[in-house]
Each structure stands twice: as C-alpha cells, then as structure tokens.
Write a protein that holds these residues in place. Structure first.
Motif, short mmCIF file in Angstrom:
data_model
loop_
_atom_site.label_atom_id
_atom_site.label_comp_id
_atom_site.label_asym_id
_atom_site.label_seq_id
_atom_site.Cartn_x
_atom_site.Cartn_y
_atom_site.Cartn_z
N ASP A 1 0.96 -1.15 0.03
CA ASP A 1 -0.03 0.31 -0.05
C ASP A 1 0.88 1.37 0.00
O ASP A 1 0.22 2.39 0.21
CB ASP A 1 -1.01 -0.02 1.07
N ASP A 2 2.23 1.16 -0.26
CA ASP A 2 2.94 2.26 -0.04
C ASP A 2 2.48 3.29 -1.37
O ASP A 2 2.23 3.15 -2.53
CB ASP A 2 4.59 1.92 -0.64
N PRO A 3 2.39 4.53 -1.08
CA PRO A 3 2.02 5.70 -2.01
C PRO A 3 3.02 5.78 -3.28
O PRO A 3 2.75 6.54 -4.52
CB PRO A 3 1.69 6.87 -1.28
N ASN A 4 4.23 5.36 -2.98
CA ASN A 4 5.38 5.74 -4.00
C ASN A 4 5.26 4.65 -5.00
O ASN A 4 5.95 4.88 -6.05
CB ASN A 4 6.71 5.70 -3.19
N HIS A 5 4.31 3.53 -4.82
CA HIS A 5 4.28 2.65 -6.25
C HIS A 5 3.86 3.12 -7.21
O HIS A 5 3.02 4.13 -7.46
CB HIS A 5 3.32 1.36 -5.80
N GLU A 6 4.27 2.83 -8.34
CA GLU A 6 3.87 2.94 -9.72
C GLU A 6 2.56 1.99 -10.05
O GLU A 6 2.85 0.78 -9.98
CB GLU A 6 4.93 2.78 -10.81
N TRP A 7 1.43 2.35 -10.28
CA TRP A 7 0.26 1.42 -10.43
C TRP A 7 0.04 1.23 -11.81
O TRP A 7 0.12 2.25 -12.76
CB TRP A 7 -0.90 2.08 -9.58
N ILE A 8 -0.57 0.27 -12.17
CA ILE A 8 -0.74 0.04 -13.68
C ILE A 8 -2.04 -0.57 -13.75
O ILE A 8 -2.75 -1.24 -12.73
CB ILE A 8 0.48 -0.94 -14.22
N ASP A 9 -2.90 -0.26 -14.82
CA ASP A 9 -4.21 -0.85 -15.09
C ASP A 9 -4.00 -2.14 -15.98
O ASP A 9 -3.83 -2.21 -17.10
CB ASP A 9 -5.12 0.18 -15.83
N VAL A 10 -4.33 -3.21 -15.35
CA VAL A 10 -4.10 -4.48 -16.13
C VAL A 10 -5.52 -5.14 -16.77
O VAL A 10 -5.41 -5.64 -17.68
CB VAL A 10 -3.70 -5.72 -15.18
N SER A 11 -6.45 -4.35 -16.42
CA SER A 11 -7.93 -4.42 -16.97
C SER A 11 -8.75 -3.35 -16.58
O SER A 11 -8.22 -2.51 -15.75
CB SER A 11 -8.49 -5.86 -16.46
N PRO A 12 -9.71 -3.40 -17.00
CA PRO A 12 -10.76 -2.07 -16.65
C PRO A 12 -11.08 -2.02 -15.47
O PRO A 12 -11.50 -0.92 -14.85
CB PRO A 12 -11.97 -2.23 -17.66
N ARG B 1 -6.24 -2.89 -10.94
CA ARG B 1 -4.98 -2.08 -10.75
C ARG B 1 -3.99 -2.95 -9.89
O ARG B 1 -4.32 -3.55 -9.04
CB ARG B 1 -5.22 -0.61 -9.97
N HIS B 2 -2.70 -2.70 -10.37
CA HIS B 2 -1.74 -3.63 -9.96
C HIS B 2 -0.39 -2.76 -9.69
O HIS B 2 -0.27 -1.89 -10.29
CB HIS B 2 -1.50 -4.82 -10.63
N GLN B 3 0.46 -3.11 -8.65
CA GLN B 3 1.63 -2.52 -8.49
C GLN B 3 2.47 -3.03 -9.63
O GLN B 3 2.29 -4.12 -9.86
CB GLN B 3 2.26 -2.95 -7.14
N ASN B 4 3.41 -2.00 -10.11
CA ASN B 4 4.47 -2.12 -10.91
C ASN B 4 5.58 -2.81 -10.28
O ASN B 4 6.31 -1.95 -10.03
CB ASN B 4 4.57 -1.24 -12.04
N TRP B 5 5.85 -3.94 -10.07
CA TRP B 5 6.94 -4.57 -9.29
C TRP B 5 8.29 -4.51 -10.26
O TRP B 5 9.28 -4.69 -9.41
CB TRP B 5 6.78 -5.97 -8.92
N GLU B 6 8.22 -4.40 -11.36
CA GLU B 6 9.38 -4.17 -12.37
C GLU B 6 9.77 -3.07 -12.45
O GLU B 6 10.89 -2.59 -12.80
CB GLU B 6 9.05 -4.78 -13.48
N SER B 7 9.12 -1.86 -11.89
CA SER B 7 9.62 -0.47 -11.88
C SER B 7 10.44 -0.17 -10.66
O SER B 7 10.43 -0.62 -9.54
CB SER B 7 8.45 0.40 -11.78
N MET B 8 11.57 0.84 -11.11
CA MET B 8 12.17 1.34 -9.93
C MET B 8 11.58 1.92 -8.82
O MET B 8 12.00 1.92 -7.76
CB MET B 8 13.27 2.50 -10.69
N ALA B 9 10.04 2.45 -9.14
CA ALA B 9 9.52 3.07 -8.05
C ALA B 9 9.34 2.03 -7.03
O ALA B 9 8.60 2.26 -5.97
CB ALA B 9 8.07 3.47 -8.50
N SER B 10 9.02 0.78 -7.23
CA SER B 10 8.75 -0.51 -6.51
C SER B 10 9.80 -0.55 -5.43
O SER B 10 9.33 -1.32 -4.20
CB SER B 10 8.49 -1.65 -7.18
N MET B 11 10.84 -0.15 -5.32
CA MET B 11 11.95 -0.30 -4.50
C MET B 11 12.12 0.86 -3.42
O MET B 11 11.84 1.99 -3.90
CB MET B 11 13.18 -0.59 -5.24
N ASP B 12 12.61 0.74 -2.42
CA ASP B 12 13.05 1.54 -1.21
C ASP B 12 14.58 1.69 -1.44
O ASP B 12 15.32 0.95 -0.69
CB ASP B 12 12.51 1.36 0.28
N TRP B 13 15.19 2.30 -2.48
CA TRP B 13 16.58 2.25 -2.63
C TRP B 13 17.46 2.79 -1.71
O TRP B 13 18.26 2.33 -1.53
CB TRP B 13 16.86 2.88 -4.23
#
Length: 190
Positions: free
Chosen positions: A45-56, A59-71
């Motif tokens: 539920d971290d607000p820094n996630h990049e969210w993607i619309d996988v269907s109408p 919505r799902h977190q984009n775990w392949e995005s740099m935003a998915s990590m706390d670098w």
C-alpha cells in the motif's frame, strides 16, 4: 568502509537463478553476507508505487519499476555491512536482485558483476510455476515483466562504470554457473 570487503553483484532476469546462485556461494564461502533486493520492495500500500491498469477493473503495483523499491533503505543496509570489520580476513558481500545495476550508487559498489539471462519462453515457464504475493494478474508478464526487463537492461548498460558485466545463460547447468562464479570470487581475494 573496510577495504577487506569485496562486493559481488548478481543480477538478471526474473527467475533466472540469482537467489539460488547467491545462496550456494554463501554456503561455500566463509564470511559471506547476502543482501537481496527482495528485502526492500515497498509495502503493497506504499503511495510511492507505480500503479498499472491490467484491466478495466484491476489495478496492480508495477513490481518491475524502479519505484517499487526503497533504494535508500537498500543502500543504507549495504553501508551497515560494509562499515563492519570482517573477522580476521576478507569477506564477501553479495548484492542480489533484478534491478541492482539500474541504481548507480549500488552498481558502482560492485567489484564484479554477473547477469543471468533467459529466453522469454523459458523465463515465463519458470515464473508461471511460482507463487507470488500479490499474484501476477493475467497478462502481467507479457505487458510489464518482459518489456521492463528489456528496458531496464538497456538502462543498466547506459550507466555502467569500468567494471564490466559478465553475462551468464541461466539455462546452463547450475553447477557450471556456480563453479564459474566461484572461481571469479576466489580471484577477487588473490
């Protein structure tokens, strides 16, 4: 930072054998620490996630995005390990994860870098056999995982320093991959 530490990066495609390789090295080597990227994914539920619309309706977190990590937390954990004096002799820190070479401060720490590859169909077959929490929505691999793997790999190549990446075919026998990397690690300490 202690000069007695050597840092090994193990990156590559999802399900390519990164964690398996890191774990085998740790079992073989004395004074070896693993820090895995997987420990630093943001909470669901971290607000820094990049969210993607996988269907109408999904919505799902984009775990392949740099935003998915706390670098920053990842880098701090690495600094904690490297600030400790290893007992009696040199030690190895393995940094493992699929995007570690995309974050330059971490990439630049590596004394040696390996990258495991797979063909798309083999990668999908391996990923499809795993259980993820949250689970991959239908179409996530084709629409996000694989395209972002290719995109991240190109980005990684563009920010490299003088330490080259050695690419390994993740379809090769795991014992051969392990022995190849183990020999390189032993050379790091000579």
């Amino acid at each position: 930072m202690s000069s007695k530490w050597k840092v090994l990066g193990i990156s590559g495609v999802t399900c390519g054998g990164k964690s398996t390789l890191a774990d085998r090295l740790q079992q073989q080597l004395e004074h070896c620490v693993i820090i895995s990227q997987d420990q630093f994914f943001r909470a669901d539920d971290d607000p820094n996630h990049e969210w993607i619309d996988v269907s109408p309706t999904i919505r799902h977190q984009n775990w392949e995005s740099m935003a998915s990590m706390d670098w920053e937390a990842f880098a701090r954990a690495i600094d904690v390990v490297l600030s400790k004096e290893p007992p009696n002799h040199s030690a190895l820190l393995i940094i493992e994860g699929h995007m570690i070479y995309n974050y330059k401060p971490i990439c630049d720490l590596c004394d040696k870098k390996f990258f495991l590859t797979l063909e798309k169909d083999q990668c999908f077959a391996r990923r499809d056999s795993r259980t993820y929490l949250p689970p991959d929505p239908i179409g996530y691999f084709d629409r996000w995982v694989w395209p972002l793997y290719l995109q991240n790999m190109e980005h990684m190549k563009s920010i490299q320093n003088d330490i080259p990446i050695e690419y390994l075919d993740g379809n090769c026998d795991q014992n051969i991959i392990f022995e190849t990397v183990l020999q390189v690690v032993k050379q790091l300490f000579q």
